[in-house]
Design an enzyme around this catalytic site. Structure first.
Site, mmCIF file in Angstrom:
data_model
loop_
_atom_site.group_PDB
_atom_site.id
_atom_site.type_symbol
_atom_site.label_atom_id
_atom_site.label_comp_id
_atom_site.label_asym_id
_atom_site.label_seq_id
_atom_site.Cartn_x
_atom_site.Cartn_y
_atom_site.Cartn_z
ATOM 1 N N HIS A 144 3.472 0.235 -9.612
ATOM 2 C CA HIS A 144 4.278 0.852 -8.567
ATOM 3 C C HIS A 144 5.197 1.937 -9.110
ATOM 4 O O HIS A 144 5.416 2.956 -8.464
ATOM 5 C CB HIS A 144 5.104 -0.228 -7.861
ATOM 6 C CG HIS A 144 5.871 0.267 -6.675
ATOM 7 N ND1 HIS A 144 5.269 0.584 -5.484
ATOM 8 C CD2 HIS A 144 7.194 0.495 -6.495
ATOM 9 C CE1 HIS A 144 6.189 0.982 -4.615
ATOM 10 N NE2 HIS A 144 7.363 0.945 -5.204
ATOM 11 N N HIS A 151 5.780 0.605 1.567
ATOM 12 C CA HIS A 151 6.425 -0.687 1.343
ATOM 13 C C HIS A 151 5.506 -1.756 1.917
ATOM 14 O O HIS A 151 5.899 -2.584 2.734
ATOM 15 C CB HIS A 151 7.813 -0.735 1.999
ATOM 16 C CG HIS A 151 8.874 -1.272 1.096
ATOM 17 N ND1 HIS A 151 9.791 -2.225 1.457
ATOM 18 C CD2 HIS A 151 9.162 -0.993 -0.206
ATOM 19 C CE1 HIS A 151 10.594 -2.506 0.445
ATOM 20 N NE2 HIS A 151 10.235 -1.759 -0.574
#
Length: 747
Positions: A53, A104
């Site tokens: 990420h 997200h």
């Protein structure tokens, strides 16, 4: 306590590197870089910053090609781009606009409301960190089928989280998407976009420079929520029962964020901020290492000075916590009192936790003992880079050979009528107001267009009416059939939507949502999509300003459809001249711009009526997209415009009629089925007053765009005539099935 001294003298201590998501060779590389084993705090820092990420370790080799696209184009100049918190564009009159879209996804599956809410909060702080006032948000969403129990679990929470956080901040939500497909069951996509406005001279960058300058944390206190949250959770795949790992999802406080925004803007206005960084994924690990790595020296931090909500937190947990509503600033020592006074005015807690040094090292102490001593670049920028193996999937040829053009079609007028009603009421084409009514679209008073318009539009300057428009788009089915073309089609659609509302497309941001990078099939999809996006940007002459990559979006070994979401931003000199998407009056002439081909594979018709996915997506034609956009920008006399995309002409005629309550009657030449349901690109329907038809035709001819007069607006029905028959559906009936789908399922 595991200090740097202990690490040097205790090389064989076992450490939980695997539990923190590191590979064995990555742990070995950390030891090589340091010349010893890492301390527990260093291990925590490297683990979150080297996660997929944060480090983009599987995607870097493909993303670097975006650097081949000129940052200054005929469309505009980029003031900051890839590598910064968000891209910044010159939009004229001394104004700049910054925008970015991020994901997200995994936190929103684990805890839908807070996962989605903190996704909004995080992207807003990215925009704030560039020196801009955030002015609007958007939310491209993907869910499993509406009939599935898990969709009913995640969708209401995700929507409430987005609405609650954005509404409390006072930011209008001006657009987005809500798409349903079985591939997203168990792995919804929650992408969030924010756009902000600043003057050129207000631009701020994330770097810590000037030895002796102070490092200040301000905003919310650091807690135990979100320890390793987005950074680790977004770097693993889900198993059949949910996430393989469930770190705590961050908990958001939008009222604290609102104070943080106003406080930060006043700090900028005071001229005392030398460098700034928001706290997102990886928390303090990210803010300190990125600021130090981008600066000209180093940084020394005393971790015990960090304000805590939980006094029991270990230093490793403080470094990994992703608690929300926090910022880090670099200021000169003589400005400390002013900084603290402004924070106190806004009731924002602040603490000086360190200094900028000239040593080129990031040093972190705990009660005066050194627990981190690293080169910050090795943490923030020099993590592992993987050239993952990839190859065209063995099933790709068979998928593309299974064309939808051979599927049975509606033939009679009654069958066409039934097909239209079924599509209009389908999950992806139905009215989405159940979602959008939970968002405030007009707060701040500068919203010009929002849902259900083709693009959202915000006024930038009240005196001149300068404005910007944005649209986000992606079609996962198209990308599954051909990821190279699918990414270009996502760009085509968002580009077209911005042009349809009267703005000139300037640049894009992207959010690339894919499955596991360890699967060669998925990496081929990713490589093809990024290559396609780069080639399309070069042809259209618009840059990629930045974006986000979200990998490991899969449940077990089943990956989502590759979903490259593209956000296009355009500028409009005068928002009062914008083009609405809805019909404006009766007795106006409806004209189709662009050419229609028999392109049904990957279409909503194939998906809804036959549950089919196969064949090749519509042919990309970027030259035609550019010509259409130029025509729409010049034809300021058109009274409405609506792009053709999902559902084809059938949906493009229905939506403005249903939204406005003004009927439409058209006559189609040739095969009415292809005319209605094909999803060929570079097309839009426009309306003009009868006296302006010849003017539009001449302008279209000059731009090389086909213009076909279809019919007129007016009445109370949706009427399609063709050689051999006609379909007529009362608007009341059409609108009834269109509005009922989400309301009946979710109310």
């Amino acid at each position: 306590m595991d200090t740097v001294h202990h690490a040097a003298g205790d090389p064989d201590r076992e450490q939980p590197w695997a539990e923190l998501g590191l590979k064995e060779d990555e742990y070995a590389e950390i030891r090589r870089i340091l010349g010893r084993r890492p301390t527990g705090a260093e291990l925590a820092m490297y683990s979150v910053m080297w996660s997929e990420h944060c480090s983009y370790k599987s995607s870097k080799v493909h993303l670097k090609q975006f650097g081949e696209i000129p940052q200054e184009t005929p469309a505009g100049k980029m003031l900051a781009g890839i590598g910064e918190n968000a891209g910044v564009l010159d939009v004229g009159q001394g104004y700049a606009v910054t925008f970015k879209v991020e994901s997200h996804n995994h936190p929103s599956y684990v805890e839908p409301h807070q996962g989605a809410a903190t996704g909004v909060g995080g992207i807003v702080r990215d925009i704030l960190a560039m020196g801009a006032r955030p002015v609007a948000v958007m939310d491209p969403l993907r869910f499993g089928p509406l009939s599935e129990d898990d969709t009913h679990r995640v969708l209401p929470g995700i929507v409430s989280g987005i609405g609650h956080y954005g509404n409390c901040l006072g930011l209008p939500n001006i657009g987005g998407e809500a798409v349903f497909d079985a591939s997203y069951l168990g792995n919804p996509l929650v992408n969030a976009l924010c756009v902000g406005v600043l003057r050129h001279e207000d631009l701020h960058l994330a770097k810590a420079s000037g030895a002796g300058n102070l490092v200040i944390m301000y905003g919310a206190r650091t807690g135990g929520d979100g320890i390793g949250g987005a950074s680790i959770l977004a770097s693993v795949e889900f198993d059949e029962d949910g996430p393989a790992k469930r770190p705590s999802v961050q908990v958001g406080d939008p009222f604290m964020e609102k104070l943080l925004i106003e406080c930060t803007l006043e700090l900028f206005a005071a001229g005392i901020v030398r460098g700034i960084q928001d706290f997102g994924a990886a928390g303090i690990s990210c803010a300190t290492s990125e600021l130090a790595a981008a600066g000209d020296g180093g940084m020394h931090v005393e971790l015990t000075k960090v304000p805590l909500r939980d006094s029991t937190l270990a230093p490793e947990e403080i470094l990994m916590s992703e608690s929300q509503e926090r910022m880090m600033a670099v200021i000169a020592p003589e400005d400390e009192a002013t900084f603290m006074a402004i924070c106190d005015k806004w009731d924002v807690e602040a603490a000086t936790i360190g200094t900028v040094t000239g040593e080129g090292r990031l040093r972190v102490d705990w009660h005066g003992e050194p627990i981190v001593d690293v080169d910050p670049r090795t943490v923030a920028h020099e993590g592992p880079v993987y050239e993952r193996p990839y190859a065209r999937p063995s099933w790709q040829d068979a998928l593309q050979a299974d064309v939808a053009e051979k599927l049975p079609r509606a033939a009679s007028a009654d069958e066409l009528r039934e097909t239209i009603l079924k599509l209009v009421a389908s999950e992806n084409l139905c009215d989405k107001s159940w979602i959008t009514e939970q968002y405030d679209r007009y707060v701040r008073g500068n919203t010009v267009l929002s849902q259900p318009s083709d693009g959202g539009m915000i006024r930038v300057d009240e005196s001149t009416n300068l404005g910007v428009a944005l649209a986000t788009d992606a079609n996962g089915r198209f990308a599954k059939l051909d990821p190279y073309a699918g990414a270009q089609l996502a760009l085509s659609e968002s580009y077209r939507n911005v042009a349809s509302v009267g703005a000139k497309p300037l640049a894009i941001s992207d959010c690339l949502n894919f499955g596991s990078p360890e699967d060669p099939d998925v990496m081929w999809q990713f490589a093809e999509a990024t290559r396609g996006l780069k080639d399309a940007c070069l042809e259209l002459g618009i840059p990629v300003t930045g974006g986000n990559v979200s990998l490991y979006n899969q449940t077990g070994d089943v990956a989502i459809h590759p979903t490259p979401v593209v956000a296009t931003l355009g500028v409009i000199e005068d928002v009062t001249t914008r083009t609405p998407s809805d019909f404006q009056a009766a007795d106006e002439v409806v004209v189709l711009l662009g050419e229609t081909h028999e392109e049904l594979s990957g279409s909503e018709w194939a998906h809804v009526v036959h549950g089919h996915l196969g064949g090749l997506p519509p042919r990309v034609n970027l030259g035609a997209e550019k010509a259409l956009a130029e025509l729409l920008g010049e034809a300021r006399f058109i009274t409405s415009a609506h792009d053709l995309s999902d559902g084809g002409l059938m949906q493009a005629l229905a939506e403005p009629a249903m939204s406005s309550g003004i009927g439409v009657s058209v006559t189609l030449a040739g095969d009415p089925f292809v005319a209605l349901f094909s999803e060929s690109v570079a097309r839009a329907i426009v309306t003009v007053k009868a006296d302006d038809v010849e003017r539009l035709t001449a302008l279209a001819e000059r731009h090389g765009v086909a213009a076909t007069k279809l019919g007129v607006t007016g009445g109370s029905a949706y009427r399609i005539s063709y050689d051999g028959g006609a379909v007529e559906i009362p608007l009341e009936e059409l609108t009834g099935v269109w509005r009922s789908t989400l309301r009946d399922a979710l109310s």
